[in-house]
Enzyme design. Structure first.
Site, PDB file in Angstrom:
ATOM      1  N   GLU A  25       0.819  -1.229   0.000  1.00 29.89           N
ATOM      2  CA  GLU A  25       0.000   0.000   0.000  1.00 29.89           C
ATOM      3  C   GLU A  25       0.846   1.269   0.000  1.00 29.89           C
ATOM      4  OE1 GLU A  25      -1.343   1.832   3.425  1.00 29.89           O
ATOM      5  OE2 GLU A  25      -0.993   0.124   4.747  1.00 29.89           O
ATOM      6  N   ASP A 142     -15.833   6.023  15.050  1.00 30.15           N
ATOM      7  CA  ASP A 142     -14.656   5.911  14.186  1.00 30.15           C
ATOM      8  C   ASP A 142     -14.238   4.450  14.044  1.00 30.15           C
ATOM      9  OD1 ASP A 142     -12.383   6.197  12.707  1.00 30.15           O
ATOM     10  OD2 ASP A 142     -11.492   7.763  13.958  1.00 30.15           O
ATOM     11  N   ALA A 145     -12.618   1.956   7.492  1.00 30.06           N
ATOM     12  CA  ALA A 145     -13.234   1.310   6.322  1.00 30.06           C
ATOM     13  C   ALA A 145     -12.490   0.034   5.931  1.00 30.06           C
ATOM     14  CB  ALA A 145     -13.261   2.289   5.147  1.00 30.06           C
ATOM     15  N   ASP A 146     -11.282  -0.153   6.487  1.00 36.06           N
ATOM     16  CA  ASP A 146     -10.535  -1.393   6.202  1.00 36.06           C
ATOM     17  C   ASP A 146     -11.348  -2.626   6.602  1.00 36.06           C
ATOM     18  OD1 ASP A 146      -8.464   0.321   5.546  1.00 36.06           O
ATOM     19  OD2 ASP A 146      -7.187  -0.222   7.251  1.00 36.06           O
ATOM     20  N   LYS A 163      -3.439  -1.869  14.494  1.00 36.18           N
ATOM     21  CA  LYS A 163      -2.517  -0.975  15.191  1.00 36.18           C
ATOM     22  C   LYS A 163      -2.907  -0.817  16.658  1.00 36.18           C
ATOM     23  CE  LYS A 163      -2.619   1.992  11.677  1.00 36.18           C
ATOM     24  NZ  LYS A 163      -2.805   1.203  10.466  1.00 36.18           N
TER      25      LYS A 163
HETATM   26  N1  PSU Z   1       0.075   0.184   8.581  1.00 36.61           N
HETATM   27  C1  PSU Z   1       1.129   0.897   9.038  1.00 36.61           C
HETATM   28  N2  PSU Z   1       1.036   2.278   8.950  1.00 36.61           N
HETATM   29  C2  PSU Z   1      -0.058   2.904   8.378  1.00 36.61           C
HETATM   30  C3  PSU Z   1      -1.156   2.135   7.894  1.00 36.61           C
HETATM   31  C4  PSU Z   1      -1.022   0.773   8.025  1.00 36.61           C
HETATM   32  O1  PSU Z   1       2.110   0.349   9.543  1.00 36.61           O
HETATM   33  O2  PSU Z   1      -0.085   4.133   8.292  1.00 36.61           O
HETATM   34  C5  PSU Z   1      -2.373   2.834   7.279  1.00 36.61           C
HETATM   35  C6  PSU Z   1      -3.137   1.887   6.359  1.00 36.61           C
HETATM   36  O3  PSU Z   1      -3.209   2.503   5.096  1.00 36.61           O
HETATM   37  C7  PSU Z   1      -4.523   1.782   6.959  1.00 36.61           C
HETATM   38  C8  PSU Z   1      -4.669   3.136   7.576  1.00 36.61           C
HETATM   39  O4  PSU Z   1      -5.505   1.498   6.001  1.00 36.61           O
HETATM   40  O5  PSU Z   1      -3.384   3.287   8.208  1.00 36.61           O
HETATM   41  C9  PSU Z   1      -5.843   3.196   8.532  1.00 36.61           C
HETATM   42  O6  PSU Z   1      -6.410   4.480   8.473  1.00 36.61           O
HETATM   43  P1  PSU Z   1      -7.865   4.760   9.113  1.00 36.61           P
HETATM   44  O7  PSU Z   1      -7.679   4.407  10.564  1.00 36.61           O
HETATM   45  O8  PSU Z   1      -8.131   6.243   8.904  1.00 36.61           O
HETATM   46  O9  PSU Z   1      -8.840   3.892   8.422  1.00 36.61           O
HETATM   47 MN    MN Z   2     -11.272   6.549  10.868  1.00 42.93          MN
END
Ligand code: PSU
Ligand code: MN
Length: 333
Positions: A25, A142, A145-146, A163
């Site tokens: 990604e 929150d 969308a993943d 995470k």
């Molecule tokens: N994994 C990492 N660092 C990141 C991400 C994943 O080690 O920054 C990113 C991915 O692109 C994941 C996003 O989809 O963080 C999640 O963002 P959100 O919480 O806004 O959906």
């Molecule tokens: Mn979010």
């Protein structure tokens, strides 16, 4: 092939020959890590995929087109421009496609990378950690969308768990509701990104890439659309114990709230603050886990290719037997 999609020639060739390909990604490049570690890590992840016998396909939006497989200059542009590149998840793709003539780029999240991988025919994708249910989601709503993407799009995602800035228990509950299998590679426990332990159980521990590939094949052959989460714990020598990182995460969360950080900005803000508070230790751990996931992704993609090749061979053999059993005249002799 989709008219909006451009596949790099090397990636297209590998896909056509049934050779293993691993998607990577680009949000992690533009939003997940600082310059210049973001460029180094993106290039090292591609190299790790190659060394492990697969072809890397880093995904992004380039000039309004979906791209699977980037040139070095593209990766460098995503890394240099960092947060100036729009973060592109499922909801953002239509805007970027409609508006995007010229050099405008989009950094694809796990969700958007899965979408592009599926369009290209890539079945395995490696990243750091997926997005999930945020702490306090009962009031903020929150939820990344993943998770919805994992429910609907048939791509296997290799990660080091969700995470640690998230609510891991609720993230697992959500995945269960959505019917997403969660595999632990060599572990019974869901890894917690920077650290190996979370106290939460995965659905199944599997110890080899072949076993994992068989589960992927079984799921998709059974017509069960959607992703599979393959969680790979960070190596012991690179992990940050949960007790050490917990304080940094708590402080970063507190600051995000105090500063009114919301929406797509939350995850990048938290990752950057935890890096600062830990004196760079969390970034070092993040880099190592990404590289390990790239290697495991290549192993799983290779095992899946081998299984598909077996299937093709078996189908050919079965067809040959049927032809042999036909009367001479029907064989066209
Ligand atoms: N994994 C990492 N660092 C990141 C991400 C994943 O080690 O920054 C990113 C991915 O692109 C994941 C996003 O989809 O963080 C999640 O963002 P959100 O919480 O806004 O959906
Ligand atoms: Mn979010």
């Amino acid at each position: 092939m989709n008219a909006l999609l451009d596949i790099d020639p090397e990636v297209a060739d590998a896909l056509q020959r049934g050779r293993p390909v691993v998607a990577l990604e680009s949000t992690i490049i533009s939003h997940g890590m600082p310059w210049p570690q973001n460029l180094e890590t993106a290039l090292r992840a591609e190299a790790a995929v190659r060394e492990s016998g697969a072809v890397p396909a880093t995904v992004a939006v380039m000039g309004g087109r979906l791209r699977a497989g980037l040139a070095r200059a593209d990766i460098e542009a995503l890394a240099r421009q960092g947060q100036a590149v729009p973060k592109a998840s499922r909801r953002d793709l239509p805007f970027l496609i409609a508006e995007g003539v010229g050099p405008e780029m989009g950094a694809t999240t796990v969700a958007a990378t899965m979408i592009v991988a599926a369009l290209a025919g890539i079945r395995v994708f490696a990243t750091g950690g997926i997005g999930g249910v945020h702490r306090g989601a009962e009031t903020s709503f929150d939820i990344s969308a993943d998770l919805q993407e994992l429910a609907r799009t048939s791509v296997a995602v290799v990660c080091a768990g969700a995470k640690a800035i998230l609510d891991l228990k609720l993230t697992l509950e959500y995945l269960e509701t959505q019917g997403v299998p969660v595999i632990g590679f060599g572990t019974d426990e869901l890894p917690a990104f920077y650290s190996r332990a979370s106290g939460l159980k995965v659905n199944r521990r599997l110890d080899t890439a072949e076993q994992i590939a068989r589960v992927l094949q079984a799921k998709w052959q059974a017509g069960l659309a959607g992703g599979v989460l393959i969680t790979n714990p960070i190596a012991p020598e690179h992990e940050i114990p949960q007790a050490r990182v917990a304080g940094f995460i708590a402080q970063a969360l507190h600051e995000a709230q105090a500063q009114g950080v919301t929406g797509a900005a939350v995850t990048p803000f938290l990752l950057a603050r935890v890096t600062e508070l830990s004196g760079g230790a969390s970034l070092a751990a993040n880099i190592e886990l990404v590289l390990a996931n790239a290697r495991l992704g290549a192993g799983v993609a290779s095992a899946l290719s081998a299984l598909s090749a077996d299937d093709v061979r078996a189908a050919r053999e079965a067809a040959a037997v049927e032809v042999a059993m036909l009367p001479q005249a029907a064989r066209g002799a």
